[in-house]
Scaffold this active site. Structure first.
Site, PDB file in Angstrom:
ATOM      1  CD1 TRP A 147      -1.330  23.073   5.263  1.00 48.43           C
ATOM      2  CD2 TRP A 147      -2.306  24.890   4.385  1.00 48.43           C
ATOM      3  NE1 TRP A 147      -1.807  22.740   4.003  1.00 48.43           N
ATOM      4  CE2 TRP A 147      -2.403  23.833   3.450  1.00 48.43           C
ATOM      5  CE3 TRP A 147      -2.829  26.127   4.044  1.00 48.43           C
ATOM      6  CZ2 TRP A 147      -3.016  23.983   2.204  1.00 48.43           C
ATOM      7  CZ3 TRP A 147      -3.442  26.284   2.808  1.00 48.43           C
ATOM      8  CH2 TRP A 147      -3.535  25.223   1.909  1.00 48.43           C
TER       9      TRP A 147
ATOM     10  CE  LYS B 266      -7.153  18.632   4.095  1.00 46.39           C
ATOM     11  NZ  LYS B 266      -6.369  18.732   2.862  1.00 46.39           N
TER      12      LYS B 266
ATOM     13  CG  ASP C 124      -5.460  24.460  10.452  1.00 47.90           C
ATOM     14  OD1 ASP C 124      -6.343  23.578  10.373  1.00 47.90           O
ATOM     15  OD2 ASP C 124      -4.814  24.870   9.466  1.00 47.90           O
TER      16      ASP C 124
END
Lengths: 411, 411
Positions: free
Chosen positions: A117, A231, A206
């Protein structure tokens, strides 16, 4: 095999498990929200009932994460990928206002690349142009095989620029199962002490897959923290931002000086000035995430979740470690850099991984297949996954090990 | 006063009413979707169950709207405001590839301004820069008072550019209650016959508040049609796009030629190449919208909804007209340009509007207050608002007229 409502155990990496009690509350809210006679998906985002809910949601995040008054909490859409672009555009605008004379060459973006990511985030910064994107450190260099993201690199390798427009890292790499340690003494903790000290540091994190699973270290030292909700706290379609005031800049003024224009929905100023209601937000996703964080508070807040999540991760990694010693499993991530939220490992031997996954599915445990780009097994241990459910998986792993041993003995 | 589940009648402009049968089906899907043992908000967007649902959703839109194979149907987030920027950036990239030598001055964007939303869209195009934004026609010029958006201007006034990078219009202006007529013979129909004929016309339409309330005239002649879901088909958080293949361009190649870079989540190519699954979509909003369009098909599709919506609009406007003749109501929009979806009118006399709204609310009819920027009463008549509910409002309006008359007689 199943629990109430025919439900299975969901170890998926996201979208992922939500607390059943929240889903049941949302069932009611879908047809009649807060006694309004309208469902939550049908009510105006400018109604006083929704505004009150939104205020409560913001408060429940602020209180539990201890977000200081220097930082705004904003809600938007577009997920982490949207923020890959938004952080760059907003922080480039900020830098242009601070250093109007700086060329694209002198406008440096520092990326810490520890997994799939953060690598994608750096690529998006390069696509957008207007700056020099620097890889501060690439964790693959320090991997066992020279190509996997399997570690947090040594602190000595983090050479930040002196005056970057942003410094970017991904706290937990969902695909690779690598996470910065939260114990400040750990060699795998984020090296806050190495950050440039000369200014309000434009540090971006992030936190998509570890948001609200435990407190955020040095939260106040961050410029922007962002997280997709899907999540730990809600459905997909909601992105939560924690933005320090100095990063909410007049992007139009910056554009006049030569910065790239920022599309309205990506502008932090547009979001902040409107209280996250410039245009219709994802009301339903906000509602469900609001119910989740309210329930978290009632359960004891982050100290409670941190403790449970620590136990879940510790016992799961212990089971993987045991399998490794018996030659059945192999950990993919180096010791100390393992994620609490996404534990990845391989099952050794031809066809063994499929056997492991099929057997788990038969016992009602789903979502264990690793990301398509890296394979293996991935166990996601988000807040809504209970310790009891992890225990059930560990019991299955122990039976799998015993079976493997007896097959080997027979062979 | 209320129906099942204590529900009221919801005339809100969006987010707005959804069919109760869909909400009840979604209640089940929230805890167990398609027998997976996981709720729809908890399931992977890459699971075969979700992919099958997404395919069915796409098919139900394509079939009912008769979308030709030249056009892709894409799903994204960010609402109409997101598309204000996305259409500009993608179409500027397309134009750059077609006319690499064109200066910003020669790159013309044609905006048809008939209300608050098309005005905002044009403003965003100006903010983004890199082009010359032209107002083809501004409906305020043709208004009764010289400042309200109350009409579709005469066709003679639509002077399109010869080779624009895009031509933009908003089919239904939700705030102002102005809509293009769907009868091609009407003077208030969109003047398709005046469009430049020399190329694949880059015609963009914002269909947010009229999407799937009736067929789309000349759909195949559009380059991009977009709609936020939160009016006729679903919750907020989902944007539906219908994009002609020639508008799905390599935005990175265009950027190399000097076009503005396009953030990943706004790039039509990123969406198209990934089947709308580049990153996690708003799964829950897609699910609910999918249920709505499936139910629409079962009810007889757009011919059925067109007929019902026509009756609803006609009878409501007749009631407003009657009130106007009695000096109690005043229509805000000129004859022929009235929206089927958002009927706006004033209640004349001091305190009368509040009395009207309060009385309606007492009878369980909510969401009737006009947009804060224009005031008055706004009745939104989206698909999920039944004819019976409109009849109830009309009966209330008749009683209100009778009462006003007797008060006047007594005075």
């Amino acid at each position: 095999m199943s629990t109430d409502h025919g439900r299975v155990i969901n170890f998926g990496a996201g979208p992922s498990a939500l607390p059943l009690s929240v889903l049941e509350e949302a069932q009611t809210g879908l047809v009649n929200f807060a006694g309004t006679g309208m469902g939550i998906a049908e009510i105006s985002h400018r109604s006083k009932e929704f505004q009150a809910f939104l205020d409560g949601f913001e408060r429940d995040i602020r209180t539990q994460l201890d977000v200081p008054p220097t930082h705004r909490i904003l809600f938007t859409q577009g997920g982490g990928t949207g923020q890959f672009s938004a952080v760059v555009l907003n922080l480039l605008a900020r830098y242009k206002l601070l250093r109007p004379q700086a060329s694209a060459e002198d406008t440096v973006l520092d990326y810490v690349v520890t997994g799939s990511w953060s690598k994608k985030a750096a690529e998006e910064a390069r696509r957008l142009g207007g700056s020099t994107v620097r890889t501060v450190v690439d964790a693959r260099v320090y991997s066992k095989d020279g190509k996997a993201f399997d570690n947090i690199p040594p602190h000595a390798e983090f050479a930040f620029s002196a005056d970057p427009a942003l410094i970017y890292y991904c706290e937990n790499e969902t695909v690779d199962g690598v996470e910065f340690a939260h114990d400040a003494q750990s060699p795998a903790a984020f090296p806050f002490h190495l950050l440039p000290q000369n200014t309000l540091v434009p540090l971006i994190a992030d936190y998509s897959s570890s948001f609200m699973c435990r407190p955020i270290p040095r939260l106040a030292d961050h410029a922007v923290i962002y997280a997709g909700a899907q999540k730990n706290i809600g459905p997909a379609g909601l992105t939560v931002l924690i933005v320090r005031e100095d990063c909410i800049v007049d992007v139009d003024a910056a554009a006049k000086l030569g910065a790239a224009p920022v599309p309205l929905i990506l502008s932090y100023k547009t979001l902040a000035d409107s209280g996250s209601l410039y245009n219709t937000p994802s009301v339903l996703a906000i509602y469900m995430a609001g119910l989740v964080v309210k329930r978290m508070k009632e359960n004891g807040g982050l100290p409670y979740y941190e403790e449970v999540n620590r136990r879940k991760a510790n016992k799961l990694y212990a089971a993987v470690h045991e399998g490794e010693q018996k030659g059945v499993f192999r950990r993919k991530v180096q010791q100390g850099s393992e994620s609490w939220m996404n534990a990845v490992f391989e099952v050794l031997g031809e066809g063994a991984e499929k056997k492991f996954l099929d057997g788990a599915e038969k016992e009602g445990m789903k979502g264990l297949k690793g990301h398509r780009s890296v394979g293996g097994v991935r166990v996601s241990l988000y807040n809504a996954v209970t310790e009891q459910e992890v225990d059930k998986l560990i019991a299955y792993m122990a039976r799998f090990l015993a079976e493997s041993a007896s097959v080997e003995a027979a062979a």
